[in-house]
Design a protein around this motif. Sequence first.
Motif, PDB file in Angstrom:
ATOM      1  N   ASN A  63      -7.137  -0.187   1.562  1.00 41.48           N
ATOM      2  CA  ASN A  63      -6.242  -0.185   2.718  1.00 41.48           C
ATOM      3  C   ASN A  63      -6.907  -1.039   3.792  1.00 41.48           C
ATOM      4  N   PHE A  72       0.865  -1.184   0.000  1.00 38.55           N
ATOM      5  CA  PHE A  72       0.000   0.000   0.000  1.00 38.55           C
ATOM      6  C   PHE A  72       0.898   1.230   0.000  1.00 38.55           C
ATOM      7  N   ASN A  96     -11.693   3.404  -0.348  1.00 41.93           N
ATOM      8  CA  ASN A  96     -11.351   3.684   1.041  1.00 41.93           C
ATOM      9  C   ASN A  96     -12.253   4.755   1.642  1.00 41.93           C
ATOM     10  N   ILE A 116      -7.971  -5.385  -1.823  1.00 40.93           N
ATOM     11  CA  ILE A 116      -6.613  -4.899  -1.576  1.00 40.93           C
ATOM     12  C   ILE A 116      -5.938  -4.585  -2.912  1.00 40.93           C
ATOM     13  N   TYR A 146      -6.948  -1.037   6.901  1.00 40.64           N
ATOM     14  CA  TYR A 146      -7.604  -0.306   7.987  1.00 40.64           C
ATOM     15  C   TYR A 146      -9.040   0.061   7.598  1.00 40.64           C
ATOM     16  N   GLN A 203      -1.194   2.996  -4.814  1.00 39.52           N
ATOM     17  CA  GLN A 203      -2.357   2.239  -4.354  1.00 39.52           C
ATOM     18  C   GLN A 203      -3.352   3.145  -3.631  1.00 39.52           C
ATOM     19  N   ALA A 204      -2.846   4.108  -2.887  1.00 38.25           N
ATOM     20  CA  ALA A 204      -3.726   5.035  -2.173  1.00 38.25           C
ATOM     21  C   ALA A 204      -4.580   5.824  -3.165  1.00 38.25           C
TER      22      ALA A 204
END
Length: 116
Positions: free
Chosen positions: A76, A14, A26, A71, A78, A18-19
Motif C-alpha cells: 500500500n 489496492f 505493509n 505495489i 501509504y 491485495q491487502a
Amino acid sequence: MSHKPEPIFGTTLFDGDQAQKGYALNKMCYSFNSADNRNTFKADEEAYMLQYGLNAQQADAIRTRNVLGLIAAGGNVYYLAKFAGILGLDVQDLGAAQTGMTKEEFKAKLRAAAHQ
C-alpha cells in the motif's frame, strides 16, 4: 453480491485481495515509524525481512528497491512511503515511479491538474 471495479490501465488496485497479499510487507513498512526499527532494518535487511515473513516476491522487490514491484506484491503506497523515506524518497518519487515519469514530469502534471 460483490462488484469488482473495472481495472484502470497501468495501475494495481489496492483492494481486499491485495491487502491480504501484502499484509507482511505493509506490517514491516509500518514498523518503520520507529527510528530504532529503521536502523535495525538498515543494519541487516535480510534478517529484518525474515522477521516479518516477507515472501520471495516482496523480499526481491525490497532488495532491488522496485516500487512498482512492491505495489504488485501487495504494498500500500501509504506504508511504502515509510520504506521510501529510508531511501530518501518522497511520495512524489513514488508517484513518478508508478506513472513511468521523472519526478519533475510528475510534479508538472500535478501542477497542471491543480489549475484545471
